[in-house]
Design a protein around this motif. Structure first.
Motif, PDB file in Angstrom:
ATOM      1  N   GLY A  74       0.795  -1.216   0.000  1.00 47.55           N
ATOM      2  CA  GLY A  74       0.000   0.000   0.000  1.00 47.55           C
ATOM      3  C   GLY A  74       0.829   1.268   0.000  1.00 47.55           C
ATOM      4  O   GLY A  74       0.423   2.279  -0.571  1.00 47.55           O
ATOM      5  N   LYS A  75       2.005   1.216   0.636  1.00 42.42           N
ATOM      6  CA  LYS A  75       2.834   2.418   0.717  1.00 42.42           C
ATOM      7  C   LYS A  75       3.902   2.473  -0.377  1.00 42.42           C
ATOM      8  O   LYS A  75       4.604   3.477  -0.502  1.00 42.42           O
ATOM      9  N   SER A  76       4.031   1.415  -1.157  1.00 43.72           N
ATOM     10  CA  SER A  76       5.027   1.391  -2.237  1.00 43.72           C
ATOM     11  C   SER A  76       4.396   1.923  -3.520  1.00 43.72           C
ATOM     12  O   SER A  76       4.021   1.162  -4.414  1.00 43.72           O
ATOM     13  N   VAL A  77       4.288   3.250  -3.608  1.00 43.90           N
ATOM     14  CA  VAL A  77       3.568   3.874  -4.719  1.00 43.90           C
ATOM     15  C   VAL A  77       4.453   4.763  -5.594  1.00 43.90           C
ATOM     16  O   VAL A  77       3.999   5.243  -6.638  1.00 43.90           O
ATOM     17  N   LEU A  78       5.706   4.982  -5.179  1.00 45.43           N
ATOM     18  CA  LEU A  78       6.560   5.914  -5.910  1.00 45.43           C
ATOM     19  C   LEU A  78       6.770   5.488  -7.355  1.00 45.43           C
ATOM     20  O   LEU A  78       6.829   6.317  -8.270  1.00 45.43           O
ATOM     21  N   PHE A  79       6.877   4.158  -7.583  1.00 41.24           N
ATOM     22  CA  PHE A  79       7.109   3.656  -8.943  1.00 41.24           C
ATOM     23  C   PHE A  79       5.923   2.826  -9.446  1.00 41.24           C
ATOM     24  O   PHE A  79       6.076   1.955 -10.298  1.00 41.24           O
ATOM     25  N   GLU A  80       4.748   3.114  -8.872  1.00 41.31           N
ATOM     26  CA  GLU A  80       3.538   2.446  -9.340  1.00 41.31           C
ATOM     27  C   GLU A  80       3.323   2.756 -10.820  1.00 41.31           C
ATOM     28  O   GLU A  80       2.912   1.907 -11.607  1.00 41.31           O
ATOM     29  N   GLU A  81       3.589   4.009 -11.169  1.00 41.59           N
ATOM     30  CA  GLU A  81       3.661   4.414 -12.574  1.00 41.59           C
ATOM     31  C   GLU A  81       5.149   4.600 -12.890  1.00 41.59           C
ATOM     32  O   GLU A  81       5.874   5.246 -12.123  1.00 41.59           O
ATOM     33  N   ALA A  82       5.617   4.036 -13.974  1.00 40.74           N
ATOM     34  CA  ALA A  82       7.047   4.060 -14.292  1.00 40.74           C
ATOM     35  C   ALA A  82       7.573   5.485 -14.428  1.00 40.74           C
ATOM     36  O   ALA A  82       6.933   6.345 -15.031  1.00 40.74           O
ATOM     37  N   ALA A  83       8.745   5.709 -13.842  1.00 40.11           N
ATOM     38  CA  ALA A  83       9.407   7.014 -13.981  1.00 40.11           C
ATOM     39  C   ALA A  83      10.029   7.117 -15.377  1.00 40.11           C
ATOM     40  O   ALA A  83      10.416   6.112 -15.974  1.00 40.11           O
ATOM     41  N   THR A  84      10.129   8.334 -15.876  1.00 42.96           N
ATOM     42  CA  THR A  84      10.792   8.579 -17.157  1.00 42.96           C
ATOM     43  C   THR A  84      12.247   8.931 -16.878  1.00 42.96           C
ATOM     44  O   THR A  84      12.534   9.913 -16.198  1.00 42.96           O
ATOM     45  N   ILE A  85      13.162   8.112 -17.378  1.00 38.68           N
ATOM     46  CA  ILE A  85      14.591   8.316 -17.141  1.00 38.68           C
ATOM     47  C   ILE A  85      15.279   8.473 -18.492  1.00 38.68           C
ATOM     48  O   ILE A  85      15.156   7.603 -19.360  1.00 38.68           O
ATOM     49  N   ALA A  86      15.970   9.573 -18.660  1.00 39.16           N
ATOM     50  CA  ALA A  86      16.590   9.851 -19.952  1.00 39.16           C
ATOM     51  C   ALA A  86      18.014  10.365 -19.759  1.00 39.16           C
ATOM     52  O   ALA A  86      18.355  10.934 -18.719  1.00 39.16           O
ATOM     53  N   MET A  87      18.851  10.140 -20.794  1.00 38.42           N
ATOM     54  CA  MET A  87      20.218  10.665 -20.796  1.00 38.42           C
ATOM     55  C   MET A  87      20.191  12.082 -21.366  1.00 38.42           C
ATOM     56  O   MET A  87      19.634  12.303 -22.442  1.00 38.42           O
ATOM     57  N   ASN A  88      20.784  13.013 -20.636  1.00 37.12           N
ATOM     58  CA  ASN A  88      20.748  14.412 -21.055  1.00 37.12           C
ATOM     59  C   ASN A  88      21.850  14.788 -22.045  1.00 37.12           C
ATOM     60  O   ASN A  88      21.645  15.609 -22.933  1.00 37.12           O
ATOM     61  N   ASN A  89      23.026  14.215 -21.849  1.00 35.58           N
ATOM     62  CA  ASN A  89      24.146  14.567 -22.732  1.00 35.58           C
ATOM     63  C   ASN A  89      24.398  13.442 -23.729  1.00 35.58           C
ATOM     64  O   ASN A  89      23.662  12.466 -23.788  1.00 35.58           O
ATOM     65  N   GLY A  90      25.477  13.569 -24.507  1.00 34.57           N
ATOM     66  CA  GLY A  90      25.756  12.573 -25.529  1.00 34.57           C
ATOM     67  C   GLY A  90      24.986  12.851 -26.804  1.00 34.57           C
ATOM     68  O   GLY A  90      24.192  13.790 -26.891  1.00 34.57           O
ATOM     69  N   THR A  91      25.204  12.017 -27.792  1.00 35.77           N
ATOM     70  CA  THR A  91      24.521  12.186 -29.077  1.00 35.77           C
ATOM     71  C   THR A  91      23.099  11.640 -29.003  1.00 35.77           C
ATOM     72  O   THR A  91      22.739  10.914 -28.070  1.00 35.77           O
ATOM     73  N   LYS A  92      22.301  11.986 -30.001  1.00 36.93           N
ATOM     74  CA  LYS A  92      20.931  11.487 -30.043  1.00 36.93           C
ATOM     75  C   LYS A  92      20.910   9.966 -30.152  1.00 36.93           C
ATOM     76  O   LYS A  92      20.048   9.303 -29.559  1.00 36.93           O
ATOM     77  N   LYS A  93      21.873   9.427 -30.881  1.00 31.49           N
ATOM     78  CA  LYS A  93      21.975   7.973 -31.024  1.00 31.49           C
ATOM     79  C   LYS A  93      22.273   7.320 -29.680  1.00 31.49           C
ATOM     80  O   LYS A  93      21.715   6.272 -29.341  1.00 31.49           O
ATOM     81  N   GLN A  94      23.158   7.934 -28.898  1.00 32.36           N
ATOM     82  CA  GLN A  94      23.484   7.403 -27.578  1.00 32.36           C
ATOM     83  C   GLN A  94      22.280   7.498 -26.637  1.00 32.36           C
ATOM     84  O   GLN A  94      22.018   6.585 -25.851  1.00 32.36           O
ATOM     85  N   GLN A  95      21.550   8.597 -26.747  1.00 31.53           N
ATOM     86  CA  GLN A  95      20.367   8.761 -25.906  1.00 31.53           C
ATOM     87  C   GLN A  95      19.303   7.717 -26.232  1.00 31.53           C
ATOM     88  O   GLN A  95      18.654   7.173 -25.334  1.00 31.53           O
ATOM     89  N   GLU A  96      19.120   7.426 -27.502  1.00 28.03           N
ATOM     90  CA  GLU A  96      18.160   6.403 -27.913  1.00 28.03           C
ATOM     91  C   GLU A  96      18.611   5.020 -27.453  1.00 28.03           C
ATOM     92  O   GLU A  96      17.794   4.190 -27.055  1.00 28.03           O
ATOM     93  N   ALA A  97      19.923   4.778 -27.523  1.00 27.38           N
ATOM     94  CA  ALA A  97      20.474   3.490 -27.076  1.00 27.38           C
ATOM     95  C   ALA A  97      20.232   3.296 -25.581  1.00 27.38           C
ATOM     96  O   ALA A  97      19.847   2.217 -25.126  1.00 27.38           O
ATOM     97  N   PHE A  98      20.445   4.363 -24.798  1.00 26.59           N
ATOM     98  CA  PHE A  98      20.202   4.263 -23.353  1.00 26.59           C
ATOM     99  C   PHE A  98      18.730   3.999 -23.075  1.00 26.59           C
ATOM    100  O   PHE A  98      18.384   3.207 -22.188  1.00 26.59           O
ATOM    101  N   LYS A  99      17.866   4.653 -23.814  1.00 30.44           N
ATOM    102  CA  LYS A  99      16.428   4.437 -23.637  1.00 30.44           C
ATOM    103  C   LYS A  99      16.077   2.973 -23.847  1.00 30.44           C
ATOM    104  O   LYS A  99      15.227   2.417 -23.139  1.00 30.44           O
ATOM    105  N   ASP A 100      16.747   2.347 -24.785  1.00 33.34           N
ATOM    106  CA  ASP A 100      16.479   0.944 -25.099  1.00 33.34           C
ATOM    107  C   ASP A 100      16.989   0.011 -24.002  1.00 33.34           C
ATOM    108  O   ASP A 100      16.292  -0.925 -23.611  1.00 33.34           O
ATOM    109  N   ILE A 101      18.196   0.265 -23.489  1.00 30.49           N
ATOM    110  CA  ILE A 101      18.793  -0.662 -22.511  1.00 30.49           C
ATOM    111  C   ILE A 101      18.302  -0.417 -21.085  1.00 30.49           C
ATOM    112  O   ILE A 101      18.549  -1.253 -20.201  1.00 30.49           O
TER     113      ILE A 101
END
Length: 462
Positions: A74-101
């Motif tokens: 009941g109290k474990s609600v912080l990640f009940e909905e998935a958090a959005t985690i993204a890489m801020n730096n690097g190339t767009k290709k690297q950011q997409e790769a991180f999103k995948d892994i």
């Protein structure tokens, strides 16, 4: 010195056992703890002809209440909905790769919060496995009952070596004692397989994985507090202790209910025609005055209802102490999503504090994931990646009536329109198409309106 080491080892074994106890209560595997307490409290005297002790009799009525599971979930609600985690730096290709892994983080973070609410400390580590002939990176959760550390001399809240149990070595003719196998990560990022006996003495260690040069210990600790003097919190879990007490009380109520049956009482009765349909029969001797015999049933009327109310009240108090509504115990339904939202205000405020504890470990874990993939020569990420974490808003169900009322209020305020309502209910609609549908609906509604007899008609020629 050896005695001190042995004492510390035994102390850590006790900590791990307490952690396991907390996990067992969460997974509803706490019957053995109740049995042990009942046997401790009750003598081993024989109570009936079947050689059954009082403890054995009581243990038949043990009931495991799932209070710990209900409260922690009941109290474990912080990640009940998935958090959005993204890489801020690097190339767009690297950011997409991180999103995948990084997709694996959704489940890992949700389960990590449950473990933190159970034992306050939990570790997450990477490991490399092979799937369909390809090496991939996965994450493993290490609970407090499976691990111990060699603390840093400079900072006792940090570890120079992190050990986690992976198995037991079979006894051999030359080794009579139990040998436990551990994997160990050190502060250099080296991984070893270590054999340790029951006294905590290391028998052997072997370097087993040096393919990835981390240069640091790839073990990420998640906590809901800041460690001050020790690596482990080792605090008593309030909910587990209350669950333990409630189990004992409920067992007592169950025993009372089992005995709360009508009992046949025979008075001055020697006949054989009385049907003794109940287990318990009380017979009294003749009073010698020649009075007629009597046979009747009596009920002990044990106060089971009051005892049950007391148990329920204690469970509700546990919910309140964990910033939850007592309704989570009663199993009642809320009249609306808004009422459900109000009932969790204290918990929602607490999650704001939790984010402060989780943000840095999440970023550390993201770096570990990236470094592991780079070590496998699968990806090329920045040496110092930066990450953004957007915790999802905790949502509660909204009834159609509530949704309509909110939309009406916003429309009256001038911040909403029927077009937005239509697009929200039909995400596939483009704005232009939504506007056309609204116009068409308005036309239909106008046709259905009754004619106003007082309305002046426009002159066709005028």
């Amino acid at each position: 010195m050896e005695q001190l080491k042995h004492a510390k080892w035994q102390e850590d074994i006790a900590r791990r056992q307490r952690a396991l106890r907390n996990i067992d209560f969460y997974t509803n595997n706490h019957k053995p703890y109740i049995e042990k307490e009942i046997k401790r409290r009750n003598p081993s005297d024989v109570v009936d002809s079947g050689n059954e002790t009082s403890a054995q009799f009581l243990c038949k009525y043990i009931e495991q209440d799932n209070l710990t599971e209900v409260i922690i979930d009941g109290k474990s609600v912080l990640f009940e909905e998935a958090a959005t985690i993204a890489m801020n730096n690097g190339t767009k290709k690297q950011q997409e790769a991180f999103k995948d892994i990084s997709k694996c983080l959704d489940y890992i973070l949700a389960q990590t919060e449950i473990e933190v609410n159970t034992n306050r400390d939990v570790a997450v580590i990477p490991f490399v496995t092979t799937v369909n002939g390809k090496k991939i990176v996965k994450l493993e959760i290490i609970t407090a009952d499976m691990a111990f550390v060699k603390q840093s001399d400079k900072d006792p809240t940090q570890a120079d070596e992190f050990y986690y149990e992976v198995g037991t070595k079979s006894n051999s003719p030359n080794v009579a004692e139990k040998i436990t196998l551990y994997n160990m990560w050190n502060s250099k990022g080296e991984k070893y397989r270590v054999e340790i006996n029951s006294d905590g003495i290391e028998i052997e260690r072997e370097l087993i994985d040096n393919t990835i040069n981390y240069g640091y210990m790839p073990v990420v600790m998640f906590r809901d507090y800041v460690p001050m003097q020790n690596f482990w919190k080792d605090a008593v879990n309030y909910t587990v202790e209350k669950n333990f007490q409630i189990d004992l009380l409920q067992t007592g109520v169950n025993v009372s209910q089992s005995q709360n049956i009508p009992t046949l009482v025979l008075k001055n009765y020697e006949g054989s025609d009385v049907k003794k349909g109940w287990k318990f029969v009380i017979g009294t001797k003749s009073d010698g005055a020649g009075n007629e015999g009597d046979a009747k049933y009596i009920s002990p009327n044990a106060p089971n209802e009051e005892d049950q109310k007391l148990i329920d009240m204690r469970k509700e108090q546990v919910a309140i102490s964990n910033k939850l509504s007592p309704a989570i115990i009663k199993g009642g339904e809320f009249t609306s999503g808004y009422h459900l939202f109000l009932s969790k205000q204290d918990l929602l405020k607490y999650t704001v504090t939790l984010k402060k504890y989780y943000t840095e470990p999440i970023k550390q874990l993201c770096k570990v994931i990236c470094d592991t993939w780079v070590g496998l020569a699968k990806y090329n990420f920045p040496a110092n990646p930066e990450f953004m974490i957007d915790y999802a808003e905790i949502k509660y169900p909204e009834s159609p009536k509530e949704k309509a009322e909110v939309r009406l209020l916003k429309t009256q305020e001038g911040t909403w329109s029927p077009v937005q309502s239509l697009m929200e209910d039909n995400p596939e609609l483009e704005e232009k198409e939504a506007i056309e549908r609204i116009k068409k609906t308005a036309g239909w509604n106008k046709l259905m309106q009754p004619a106003n007899p007082f309305e002046e008609k426009e002159d066709a020629e005028g």
